[in-house]
Scaffold this active site. Structure first.
Site, PDB file in Angstrom:
ATOM      1  N   ARG A 195      49.032  38.928  32.228  1.00 30.67           N
ATOM      2  CA  ARG A 195      48.166  37.979  32.950  1.00 30.67           C
ATOM      3  C   ARG A 195      48.742  36.587  32.776  1.00 30.67           C
ATOM      4  O   ARG A 195      49.013  36.170  31.642  1.00 30.67           O
ATOM      5  CB  ARG A 195      46.740  37.992  32.405  1.00 30.67           C
ATOM      6  CG  ARG A 195      45.989  36.722  32.836  1.00 30.67           C
ATOM      7  CD  ARG A 195      44.538  36.696  32.526  1.00 30.67           C
ATOM      8  NE  ARG A 195      43.817  37.637  33.358  1.00 30.67           N
ATOM      9  CZ  ARG A 195      42.510  37.560  33.591  1.00 30.67           C
ATOM     10  NH1 ARG A 195      41.797  36.580  33.068  1.00 30.67           N
ATOM     11  NH2 ARG A 195      41.920  38.454  34.338  1.00 30.67           N
ATOM     12  N   HIS A 210      45.317  39.652  42.153  1.00 31.57           N
ATOM     13  CA  HIS A 210      44.532  40.232  41.043  1.00 31.57           C
ATOM     14  C   HIS A 210      44.212  41.697  41.412  1.00 31.57           C
ATOM     15  O   HIS A 210      43.071  42.051  41.692  1.00 31.57           O
ATOM     16  CB  HIS A 210      43.255  39.418  40.840  1.00 31.57           C
ATOM     17  CG  HIS A 210      42.555  39.685  39.542  1.00 31.57           C
ATOM     18  ND1 HIS A 210      43.077  40.478  38.541  1.00 31.57           N
ATOM     19  CD2 HIS A 210      41.340  39.254  39.071  1.00 31.57           C
ATOM     20  CE1 HIS A 210      42.231  40.517  37.524  1.00 31.57           C
ATOM     21  NE2 HIS A 210      41.169  39.796  37.816  1.00 31.57           N
ATOM     22  N   GLN A 245      41.458  44.068  39.744  1.00 31.35           N
ATOM     23  CA  GLN A 245      40.084  43.676  40.079  1.00 31.35           C
ATOM     24  C   GLN A 245      39.629  44.364  41.375  1.00 31.35           C
ATOM     25  O   GLN A 245      38.485  44.819  41.489  1.00 31.35           O
ATOM     26  CB  GLN A 245      40.006  42.151  40.241  1.00 31.35           C
ATOM     27  CG  GLN A 245      38.638  41.651  40.662  1.00 31.35           C
ATOM     28  CD  GLN A 245      37.575  41.782  39.583  1.00 31.35           C
ATOM     29  OE1 GLN A 245      37.798  41.361  38.453  1.00 31.35           O
ATOM     30  NE2 GLN A 245      36.442  42.367  39.908  1.00 31.35           N
ATOM     31  N   ASP A 277      33.796  33.948  44.327  1.00 33.60           N
ATOM     32  CA  ASP A 277      34.562  33.725  43.095  1.00 33.60           C
ATOM     33  C   ASP A 277      34.374  32.248  42.750  1.00 33.60           C
ATOM     34  O   ASP A 277      33.848  31.467  43.572  1.00 33.60           O
ATOM     35  CB  ASP A 277      36.047  34.054  43.368  1.00 33.60           C
ATOM     36  CG  ASP A 277      36.937  33.932  42.129  1.00 33.60           C
ATOM     37  OD1 ASP A 277      36.404  33.839  40.999  1.00 33.60           O
ATOM     38  OD2 ASP A 277      38.179  33.919  42.305  1.00 33.60           O
ATOM     39  N   CYS A 300      33.780  38.679  40.888  1.00 33.45           N
ATOM     40  CA  CYS A 300      34.705  39.227  39.883  1.00 33.45           C
ATOM     41  C   CYS A 300      34.336  38.791  38.466  1.00 33.45           C
ATOM     42  O   CYS A 300      34.707  39.452  37.504  1.00 33.45           O
ATOM     43  CB  CYS A 300      36.135  38.832  40.222  1.00 33.45           C
ATOM     44  SG  CYS A 300      36.350  37.061  40.486  1.00 33.45           S
ATOM     45  N   ARG A 340      35.807  47.690  35.920  1.00 37.09           N
ATOM     46  CA  ARG A 340      37.137  47.205  35.539  1.00 37.09           C
ATOM     47  C   ARG A 340      37.784  48.168  34.548  1.00 37.09           C
ATOM     48  O   ARG A 340      38.978  48.445  34.616  1.00 37.09           O
ATOM     49  CB  ARG A 340      37.059  45.807  34.890  1.00 37.09           C
ATOM     50  CG  ARG A 340      36.551  44.681  35.749  1.00 37.09           C
ATOM     51  CD  ARG A 340      37.404  44.407  36.964  1.00 37.09           C
ATOM     52  NE  ARG A 340      38.826  44.294  36.672  1.00 37.09           N
ATOM     53  CZ  ARG A 340      39.419  43.257  36.046  1.00 37.09           C
ATOM     54  NH1 ARG A 340      38.723  42.212  35.669  1.00 37.09           N
ATOM     55  NH2 ARG A 340      40.732  43.247  35.839  1.00 37.09           N
TER      56      ARG A 340
HETATM   57  N1  NVA Z   1      40.213  33.182  40.869  1.00 37.84           N
HETATM   58  C1  NVA Z   1      39.836  33.335  39.478  1.00 37.84           C
HETATM   59  C2  NVA Z   1      39.643  34.775  39.156  1.00 37.84           C
HETATM   60  C3  NVA Z   1      39.174  35.056  37.762  1.00 37.84           C
HETATM   61  C4  NVA Z   1      38.980  36.499  37.489  1.00 37.84           C
HETATM   62  C5  NVA Z   1      40.908  32.708  38.603  1.00 37.84           C
HETATM   63  O1  NVA Z   1      42.091  32.942  38.849  1.00 37.84           O
HETATM   64  O2  NVA Z   1      40.554  31.996  37.661  1.00 37.84           O
HETATM   65  N1   CP Z   2      37.348  39.329  36.468  1.00 37.57           N
HETATM   66  C1   CP Z   2      38.228  39.068  35.501  1.00 37.57           C
HETATM   67  O1   CP Z   2      39.441  39.231  35.637  1.00 37.57           O
HETATM   68  O2   CP Z   2      37.640  38.637  34.343  1.00 37.57           O
HETATM   69  P1   CP Z   2      38.414  38.086  33.074  1.00 37.57           P
HETATM   70  O3   CP Z   2      39.041  36.783  33.470  1.00 37.57           O
HETATM   71  O4   CP Z   2      37.340  37.937  32.032  1.00 37.57           O
HETATM   72  O5   CP Z   2      39.452  39.083  32.664  1.00 37.57           O
END
Ligand code: NVA
Ligand code: CP
Length: 326
Positions: free
Chosen positions: A108, A135, A138, A231, A272, A312
């Site tokens: 990540r 992502h 997700q 989101d 998400c 998830r």
């Molecule tokens: N768009 C958000 C998704 C988090 C799961 C981010 O990248 O922070």
């Molecule tokens: N939805 C998601 O990816 O959550 P986290 O950022 O907590 O992993």
């Protein structure tokens, strides 16, 4: 499972056929049923899994850890600052080292290129746990949740309302189009997805009977939608843009009125997570208008967000079992 995904990376949904995605959802549902029945698997027994996180995570990290342990693998968390990745060592070198130790690698972080480079050099399956661009794990959880709610995916409509050019909007467009769904991106013009991506997704939708629409008109965008999805307005790494986003996205907050504008009694709300829906977090106390969804919706009859969060784990387990499991 019909498709053989052994040895494959999981970096973005574009790399997977509709059938392969459906197979991953079928496996996810089976693994979920097993877990509910108290049946533990051994598909990953004897394997070691590296979990690299440049950004924070609750769901993705915990999903990978629990899924590993459920299937007999050893997970090793490598957080920001724990390893040299890209700082004192190239991503390619780290990939080649970790690939000698580990059987699978989750990443990540910020640049999508980093996870592509890891995959190119590691020699073991690499899974994308979120980048600035995509992502994909997700979306599997999202699709499973929609399938559980409506019994099917094909022909359903999903309206994503908010930042239309972030990793979630990008990935939902691809995932929904591949499943033959009618996906709408509802966002102000300054936050519309890249034209090239929309064109590519239109091509995917034309093969599956799906549809993609980009609109700034919330009423038109959510009309008839089975699913309303949002989101955060500023993704991880975009903290400096919070004030701007509040100004731009204020009219796109998901409200009870917006849910009613779907015209569907059975419409569901997905997110998400993490979400701003009340004033009980430090960031929301500092920026009270940051809420992308009203508490009445988040806590209301439409909301499936915690089923979605649970999914998830089952879907991430399916990805690891399908690509690495024995
Ligand atoms: N768009 C958000 C998704 C988090 C799961 C981010 O990248 O922070
Ligand atoms: N939805 C998601 O990816 O959550 P986290 O950022 O907590 O992993």
């Amino acid at each position: 499972m019909a498709a053989n995904l052994k040895g494959r990376h999981f970096l973005k949904l574009v790399d997977f056929s509709s059938e392969e995605i459906k197979d991953l959802l079928t496996l996810s549902a089976a693994l979920k049923a097993n877990k509910r029945a108290g049946v533990r698997g051994k598909a990953l027994e004897g394997t070691n899994i590296a979990l690299i996180f440049e950004k924070p995570s609750t769901r993705t990290r915990c999903a990978f850890v629990v899924a590993c342990v459920d299937e007999g693998a050893h997970p090793e968390y490598l957080g920001k600052g724990d390893i040299q990745l890209g700082k004192k060592e190239t991503v390619a070198d780290t990939a080649r080292v970790l690939g000698r130790f580990f059987d699978g690698i989750e990443f990540r972080g910020f640049s999508h290129q980093t996870v592509e480079t890891l995959a190119e050099y590691a020699g073991v399956p690499v899974w994308n746990g979120l980048t600035d661009k995509w992502h994909p794990t997700q979306i599997l959880a999202d699709l499973l949740t929609v399938q559980e709610a409506f019994g099917r995916l094909e022909g359903l409509s999903l309206a994503y309302v908010g930042d239309g050019r972030n990793n979630m909007a990008n990935s939902l467009m691809v995932g929904c189009a591949k499943m033959g769904m009618d996906v709408r991106i509802v966002a102000p013009p300054s936050l519309h997805p890249e034209a090239e991506l929309v064109q590519m997704v239109e091509g995917l939708a034309s093969e599956t009977g799906g549809k993609v629409t980009v609109t700034a008109d919330a009423e038109e965008g959510v009309k008839g939608a089975h699913v309303v999805y949002t989101d955060v307005w500023a993704s991880m790494g975009e903290e400096a843009q919070i004030a701007d986003r509040i100004a731009t996205l204020g009219p796109y907050r998901v409200t009870t009125q917006m849910m009613e504008m779907t015209g569907r009694r059975d419409a569901i709300f997905l997110h998400c997570l993490p979400a701003f829906h009340n004033l009980e977090t430090d960031v929301a106390r500092e920026y009270p208008e940051i809420r992308e969804v009203e508490d009445e919706v988040f806590e209301g009859r439409w909301s499936r967000v915690f089923d979605q969060a649970e999914n998830r784990m089952h879907t991430i387990k399916a990805v690891m079992v399908a690509t690495l499991g024995h």
